[in-house]
Motif scaffolding. Sequence first.
Motif, PDB file in Angstrom:
ATOM      1  N   ASN A   1      13.996 -14.284  -7.053  1.00 18.89           N
ATOM      2  CA  ASN A   1      12.862 -14.929  -6.388  1.00 18.89           C
ATOM      3  C   ASN A   1      12.130 -15.888  -7.314  1.00 18.89           C
ATOM      4  N   ASN A   2      11.936 -15.477  -8.554  1.00 22.85           N
ATOM      5  CA  ASN A   2      11.252 -16.364  -9.500  1.00 22.85           C
ATOM      6  C   ASN A   2      12.055 -17.668  -9.673  1.00 22.85           C
ATOM      7  N   ASP A   3      13.382 -17.534  -9.737  1.00 25.86           N
ATOM      8  CA  ASP A   3      14.237 -18.740  -9.829  1.00 25.86           C
ATOM      9  C   ASP A   3      14.098 -19.601  -8.578  1.00 25.86           C
ATOM     10  N   LEU A   4      14.136 -18.932  -7.408  1.00 20.22           N
ATOM     11  CA  LEU A   4      14.039 -19.681  -6.143  1.00 20.22           C
ATOM     12  C   LEU A   4      12.717 -20.449  -6.070  1.00 20.22           C
ATOM     13  N   ILE A   5      11.639 -19.796  -6.483  1.00 16.75           N
ATOM     14  CA  ILE A   5      10.335 -20.472  -6.421  1.00 16.75           C
ATOM     15  C   ILE A   5      10.333 -21.674  -7.361  1.00 16.75           C
ATOM     16  N   HIS A   6      10.872 -21.491  -8.558  1.00 18.55           N
ATOM     17  CA  HIS A   6      10.934 -22.621  -9.501  1.00 18.55           C
ATOM     18  C   HIS A   6      11.751 -23.774  -8.935  1.00 18.55           C
ATOM     19  N   LYS A   7      12.730 -23.442  -8.109  1.00 18.35           N
ATOM     20  CA  LYS A   7      13.562 -24.494  -7.499  1.00 18.35           C
ATOM     21  C   LYS A   7      12.927 -25.057  -6.230  1.00 18.35           C
ATOM     22  N   GLY A   8      11.755 -24.539  -5.857  1.00 20.68           N
ATOM     23  CA  GLY A   8      11.078 -25.035  -4.663  1.00 20.68           C
ATOM     24  C   GLY A   8      11.610 -24.434  -3.373  1.00 20.68           C
ATOM     25  N   GLU A   9      12.393 -23.355  -3.483  1.00 19.72           N
ATOM     26  CA  GLU A   9      12.889 -22.693  -2.270  1.00 19.72           C
ATOM     27  C   GLU A   9      12.026 -21.477  -1.945  1.00 19.72           C
ATOM     28  N   GLU A  10      12.140 -21.023  -0.716  1.00 15.67           N
ATOM     29  CA  GLU A  10      11.320 -19.878  -0.335  1.00 15.67           C
ATOM     30  C   GLU A  10      11.969 -18.575  -0.820  1.00 15.67           C
ATOM     31  N   PRO A  11      11.183 -17.707  -1.483  1.00 10.24           N
ATOM     32  CA  PRO A  11      11.749 -16.447  -1.984  1.00 10.24           C
ATOM     33  C   PRO A  11      12.145 -15.510  -0.842  1.00 10.24           C
ATOM     34  N   VAL A  12      12.978 -14.538  -1.183  1.00  7.75           N
ATOM     35  CA  VAL A  12      13.442 -13.549  -0.209  1.00  7.75           C
ATOM     36  C   VAL A  12      12.351 -12.492  -0.029  1.00  7.75           C
ATOM     37  N   ALA A  13      11.930 -12.271   1.226  1.00  8.94           N
ATOM     38  CA  ALA A  13      10.907 -11.252   1.460  1.00  8.94           C
ATOM     39  C   ALA A  13      11.561  -9.876   1.519  1.00  8.94           C
ATOM     40  N   PHE A  14      11.039  -8.937   0.724  1.00  8.12           N
ATOM     41  CA  PHE A  14      11.497  -7.551   0.803  1.00  8.12           C
ATOM     42  C   PHE A  14      10.306  -6.632   0.549  1.00  8.12           C
ATOM     43  N   ASP A  15      10.345  -5.427   1.118  1.00  6.16           N
ATOM     44  CA  ASP A  15       9.253  -4.470   0.940  1.00  6.16           C
ATOM     45  C   ASP A  15       9.483  -3.630  -0.307  1.00  6.16           C
ATOM     46  N   HIS A  16       8.407  -3.365  -1.019  1.00 10.56           N
ATOM     47  CA  HIS A  16       8.491  -2.528  -2.214  1.00 10.56           C
ATOM     48  C   HIS A  16       7.069  -2.226  -2.624  1.00 10.56           C
ATOM     49  N   ASP A  17       6.860  -1.134  -3.351  1.00  8.70           N
ATOM     50  CA  ASP A  17       5.515  -0.906  -3.893  1.00  8.70           C
ATOM     51  C   ASP A  17       5.528  -0.045  -5.145  1.00  8.70           C
ATOM     52  N   CYS A  18       5.772   1.277  -5.013  1.00  4.57           N
ATOM     53  CA  CYS A  18       5.565   2.134  -6.189  1.00  4.57           C
ATOM     54  C   CYS A  18       6.645   1.937  -7.246  1.00  4.57           C
ATOM     55  N   ARG A  19       7.837   1.594  -6.816  1.00 10.54           N
ATOM     56  CA  ARG A  19       8.995   1.428  -7.708  1.00 10.54           C
ATOM     57  C   ARG A  19       9.291   2.685  -8.526  1.00 10.54           C
ATOM     58  N   GLU A  20       8.958   3.836  -7.967  1.00  8.85           N
ATOM     59  CA  GLU A  20       9.433   5.058  -8.599  1.00  8.85           C
ATOM     60  C   GLU A  20       9.952   6.066  -7.576  1.00  8.85           C
ATOM     61  N   GLY A  21      10.333   5.538  -6.411  1.00 17.10           N
ATOM     62  CA  GLY A  21      11.060   6.375  -5.458  1.00 17.10           C
ATOM     63  C   GLY A  21      10.228   7.326  -4.640  1.00 17.10           C
ATOM     64  N   ILE A  22       8.923   7.081  -4.493  1.00 21.52           N
ATOM     65  CA  ILE A  22       8.116   8.069  -3.786  1.00 21.52           C
ATOM     66  C   ILE A  22       7.332   7.475  -2.616  1.00 21.52           C
ATOM     67  N   CYS A  23       7.013   6.182  -2.644  1.00 11.97           N
ATOM     68  CA  CYS A  23       6.140   5.660  -1.578  1.00 11.97           C
ATOM     69  C   CYS A  23       6.911   5.407  -0.287  1.00 11.97           C
ATOM     70  N   GLY A  24       8.224   5.199  -0.404  1.00 17.20           N
ATOM     71  CA  GLY A  24       9.040   4.975   0.790  1.00 17.20           C
ATOM     72  C   GLY A  24       8.956   3.559   1.328  1.00 17.20           C
ATOM     73  N   MET A  25       8.342   2.661   0.593  1.00 20.41           N
ATOM     74  CA  MET A  25       8.159   1.290   1.077  1.00 20.41           C
ATOM     75  C   MET A  25       9.466   0.493   0.982  1.00 20.41           C
TER      76      MET A  25
END
Lengths: 247, 647
Positions: free
Chosen positions: A41-65
């Motif tokens: 996504n950071n690369d895509l933004i630098h290239k002026g493209e729209e990043p890929v939308a995905f859900d995430h939050d806790c990043r430790e396997g517990i929030c279920g997002m």
Amino acid sequence: MKLTLKIWRQASPKAKGEFKTYQVDGISPDTSFLEMLDILNNDLIHKGEEPVAFDHDCREGICGMCSLYIDGHAHGPDTEITTCQLHMRKFKDGDTITIEPWRSRAFPVIKDLVVNRSAYDQILQAGGFISVNTGGVPDANAIPIPKKNADESMDAAACIGCGACVATCKNGSAMLFVAARVSSLALLPQGKVEGARRAKAMVSKMEELGFGGCTNTRACEAECPKGISVAHIARLNREFLSAKLKD
Amino acid sequence: MNSFDSKAPAGDLAQKWSKHKAAIKVVSPANKRKLDIIVVGTGLGGASAAASLAELGYNVKVFCIQDSPRRAHSIAAQGGINAAKNYQNDNDSVYRLFYDTIKGGDYRAREANVYRLAEVSNLIIDQCVAQGVPFAREYGGLLDNRSFGGAQVSRTFYARGQTGQQLLLGAYAALNRNIGLGRVKSYPRHEMLDVVLIDGEARGIIARNLVTGEIERHGAHAVVIASGGYGNVFFLSTNAMNSNGSAAWQCYKKGAFFANPCYTQIHPTCIPKHGDQQSKLTLMSESLRNDGRIWVPKKLEDVKKLRAKQIKPSDIAEEDRDYYLERRYPAFGNLVPRDVASRAAKERCDAGFGVNETGLAVFLDFKSAIERLGKDVIKARYGNLFQMYEKITDTNPYEQPMQIFPAVHYTMGGIWVDYNLMTTIPGLYAIGEANFSDHGANRLGASALMQGLADGYFVLPYTIGDYLSRHIQDKKVDVSNPAFDEAEKAVIDKINKIFSIKGKQTVDDLHKKLGNIMWEYVGMARDEAGLKKAIEEIKELRAEFWKDVYVPGKEGDFNPEIEKAVRLADFLEIGELMARDALNRNESCGGHFRVEYQTEEGEAKRDDENYNYVAAWQYNGSDAEPTLHKEMLNFEYIKVAQRNYKD
């Protein structure tokens, strides 16, 4: 590591989606799967493209997002983890990875890989609770509960509500999700009181919201990131049957 | 009128809360039905408050940024929740929990609040059990306990390594029940972007629907902020990716004082950073310190061999290991409070004993516990944590010790509140991590869950009535009031301005830069020169953000980049206030460690003569310096002393 990613892109709920192909390079095997998507996504933004939308939050396997169907598996190729706990060392340099959203009638796509799982909240609002108000409850040690029951209740309560079971099920059934909640409460004396009523209310809400029925393929159990057993579905069926018999 | 009075009741400590409850006003059921309350955030504080207020009869609207209230970051708390039940017969009491919390917070918390917290702790456990929270039990069917840092008794209730999850599912179930009954209206994927004041009192919020990008107005007779902490100002922390300080920060900018922003908790047991691609840090529960022993090698040559992977940790003989916490703090050993454990790890790593390639890691070893208790017992206690560790690091902690290092975890600072949990803005409340009130300069393990639920179940539902009782004649808030026009316009202008910059750096590029400044100068060790430098560098970075950030996509759409950009704009202001507060506080206490102020043994050295106060900051405009207000702390019941965990 250098990887080719085939990612589902869909601008809005009603838009027609398609797979698009991207390349990422310089990925460390110690990087997590979502960190790899951050880099893309950071690369895509630098290239002026729209990043890929995905859900995430806790990043430790517990929030279920986080979700993601990766190479045909909910939460990817590893077992008993969520996508955020998946690490790139599970892939090989040069691999092509296919990434899709959860696909189920009850979970419509919002954008790209993001889906609407509010149907889960609605099922729980229909009966996934014990009807007590705040205050005026007995002492916590007033009712002894056998350790075995408490442990089993905890096994079921480990559900994180991510939706992998629905995404995996060929019928799009939410039985494992519903069963986990019903079973967790039915195993405890304080939850037993309204057990039958709860099972009936939650199952009928599930049917109303467009989830499919259970045909016992056990695919849900195999893909559940928390290893929740289909034995809980049997307990749900017992609770449900006793509710029906009382009707 | 804004009020900066703690309203802590006079009289005997143990009677303060009872007397206060008896003295404050209540609202009749018929009038509650006419009153609206907004709750922002659905973690333990927000969910429990929303459910409890709805049960009392108020009309509640609840907002969260996640797709479901169940995903608020309280869900990730692992170890447990404290309560003074004394079920273990180990001489615990409300007073002892109160004392441990004040001492653990390095004598920088308000006595009356902390005593109340300890007092209601027991009710929380009862409530959770009634809701069906599957706490760990003994074979006899009664509840089990374990120990946490800063305590010599076992008062921590737990549900494996997922206590926060289970408590939140309990509160969320209570919330769901009230949503189902139509008493609460839930707004998931909504973010509060401003608080609206009418005649100086909180009367609603401006929220953004994160799915459609629409800006919405919501009015109420009171607003409760339960939006958590601001640890993500460091970019890397154990907080969830979307955790942010923006809701609290808007309150500050509308006049609510912000207290003790420099008190940051650095948690000693997190998985070390693997490299520059890292997005967040993962906590390994403090409960592991019940059975895990922390060490580094005694000899530098062993360190060298470890880093070169010539030997494994298990090859190092017992007598060549330095169990430095047991050595330095015999009475508490591995269970010293978090700030002490973190600084001790830093001290060893600074001295060159860090055990991995980066030199920033120590061992947490279960070898002797496995020998003593067997692998099965350890697995039953910590199985999910061990599994999590192995998935992330590819190392089996049953065979080799875990590697751990301190990481940003919790912010003790937050919106200033009085004893009623009301901010300096009438009608605006703050609960849970979002407020500053109970943990002083350092929070003890398993006390965040206790505070969130205490505030939401048993404190706010009582105290909010005292304010609302004076507003029973008020009509529904009219969202066409000019105050809503103005607040909404400011939000829309801000978003449009960020989109219009079209610079060269992404939000993450800039956030990482802020994180580096914060960790370097406002992290575990701070000094005057560094803090002054941080203030200047943050100002420069803020200017850079407003000139050079690039946010793709458009408004009126699902767009996570604009969400992140709006939050970063606030972090770039919060960071500066944290540095300013740290610079003002010329002492070391708890999580705030100024290298100029330490004892000969390297412990935090307080200055009770000059800094025995809560620093509450008042906003004066974007370029003006904030005003410092001091709430003096009076310790009537506890003798203030240098913290001692040695004997």
